[in-house]
Design an enzyme around this catalytic site. Structure first.
Site, PDB file in Angstrom:
ATOM      1  N   CYS A   1       0.841  -1.196   0.000  1.00 42.93           N
ATOM      2  CA  CYS A   1       0.000   0.000   0.000  1.00 42.93           C
ATOM      3  C   CYS A   1       0.883   1.256   0.000  1.00 42.93           C
ATOM      4  O   CYS A   1       0.672   2.185  -0.788  1.00 42.93           O
ATOM      5  CB  CYS A   1      -0.928  -0.021   1.209  1.00 42.93           C
ATOM      6  N   CYS A   2       1.915   1.270   0.875  1.00 41.67           N
ATOM      7  CA  CYS A   2       2.849   2.415   0.895  1.00 41.67           C
ATOM      8  C   CYS A   2       3.557   2.548  -0.454  1.00 41.67           C
ATOM      9  O   CYS A   2       3.815   3.666  -0.915  1.00 41.67           O
ATOM     10  CB  CYS A   2       3.895   2.253   1.997  1.00 41.67           C
TER      11      CYS A   2
ATOM     12  N   CYS B   1      -0.977   8.543   7.189  1.00 39.74           N
ATOM     13  CA  CYS B   1      -2.331   8.343   6.657  1.00 39.74           C
ATOM     14  C   CYS B   1      -3.303   8.041   7.810  1.00 39.74           C
ATOM     15  O   CYS B   1      -2.908   7.502   8.845  1.00 39.74           O
ATOM     16  CB  CYS B   1      -2.333   7.188   5.679  1.00 39.74           C
TER      17      CYS B   1
ATOM     18  N   CYS C   1      -3.517   4.574   9.464  1.00 35.46           N
ATOM     19  CA  CYS C   1      -2.239   4.077   9.986  1.00 35.46           C
ATOM     20  C   CYS C   1      -1.635   4.985  11.043  1.00 35.46           C
ATOM     21  O   CYS C   1      -0.439   4.883  11.354  1.00 35.46           O
ATOM     22  CB  CYS C   1      -1.250   3.906   8.838  1.00 35.46           C
TER      23      CYS C   1
ATOM     24  N   CYS D   1       8.020   3.575   5.944  1.00 30.27           N
ATOM     25  CA  CYS D   1       7.177   3.356   4.763  1.00 30.27           C
ATOM     26  C   CYS D   1       8.017   3.150   3.512  1.00 30.27           C
ATOM     27  O   CYS D   1       7.494   2.868   2.456  1.00 30.27           O
ATOM     28  CB  CYS D   1       6.222   4.518   4.560  1.00 30.27           C
TER      29      CYS D   1
END
Ligand code: SF4
Length: 251
Positions: free
Chosen positions: A122-123, A207, A210, A235
């Site tokens: 996702c990162c 985010c 997170c 990240c």
């Protein structure tokens, strides 16, 4: 006075010298990379200090942020606040819509909580890939990394000369020796705009899914990816393997 300023701001010995040195370092970096240097701002407190110094000293350093599609509304609200206050433009770099839609469809909205691999994926999609476009054509970037932020950042240099680790670019960390008290002293005394989440015990802000608030005595980055082991908590933006991962994503 705001809660964050009240809690954290302190005038420590050497603050004025640290500010002067930081401005010198920024001037030197801008002169060495004319028109090709950018502050990659997360819109956190450190990056607001750098934004303020860049604006105050009219330094030719662009401002750019990664708008991951998962940021808090309080974070996004800082973009127009910066542009109005300093008369500067903040570039917004977003992930490729098709890839993120496919990722969410395949793994779900909270894929990052399922495994470290999915969180890193996702990162990769939302941060590393847009970062690679943001940096394309630029020869240097400036970050708000500080040594005090975490054990992994304890050795952060003012200028990272490892061009291999940084994909051929110079990386400047002019706040490397600043303390959290310095950051908030600067914000408080210069009326620098900042993320309202800092007043709600969010020292490090990423985010929305997170990031959580931290309790008294918890580590600075305890609220980031709190379900993971501490040594996994980066990240990829500031680690060598991040650029290798970036190439994989782009391939
Ligand atoms: Fe995805 Fe969370 Fe990384 Fe943001 S911080 S890109 S939501 S895993």
């Amino acid at each position: 006075m705001s809660r964050a300023i009240q809690l954290h701001a302190r005038l420590l010995p050497g603050y004025e010298q640290r500010v002067a040195q930081t401005v010198l370092r920024l001037q030197h970096a801008a002169a060495a990379h004319p028109g090709r240097i950018v502050l990659t701002t997360s819109l956190g407190a450190e990056d607001m200090v750098l934004t303020d110094l860049i604006a105050r000293h009219r330094l030719p350093i662009a401002l750019a942020t990664l708008d991951t599609g998962k940021l808090h509304t309080q974070t996004l609200a800082l973009i127009p606040a910066i542009e109005t206050r300093y008369d500067l433009t903040v570039e917004r770099w977003q992930p490729a819509a098709e890839q993120t839609l496919h990722f969410v469809k395949t793994h779900g909205e909270l894929a990052m909580r399922q495994s470290v691999a999915l969180r890193k994926a996702c990162c990769g999609l939302r941060k590393l890939e847009p970062l690679s476009r943001l940096l394309a054509g630029r020869t240097a970037w400036v970050t708000g990394l500080r040594r005090e932020q975490s054990g992994a950042r304890a050795e952060v240099p003012f200028e990272d000369t490892d061009l291999t680790a940084n994909n051929g670019r110079a990386k400047f960390n002019p706040l490397a020796d600043w303390s959290w008290a310095d950051v908030w002293h600067h914000i408080g005394t210069n009326d620098v705009p900042y993320n309202a989440l800092h007043d709600a015990f969010f020292p490090s802000i990423g985010c929305e899914p997170c990031t959580r608030a931290v309790a008294l005595g918890e580590d600075f980055r305890a609220g980031r990816w709190w379900w993971e082991e501490p040594n996994a908590k980066e990240c990829g933006l500031h680690v060598e393997s991040g650029f290798a991962q970036m190439q994989e994503i782009r391939a």
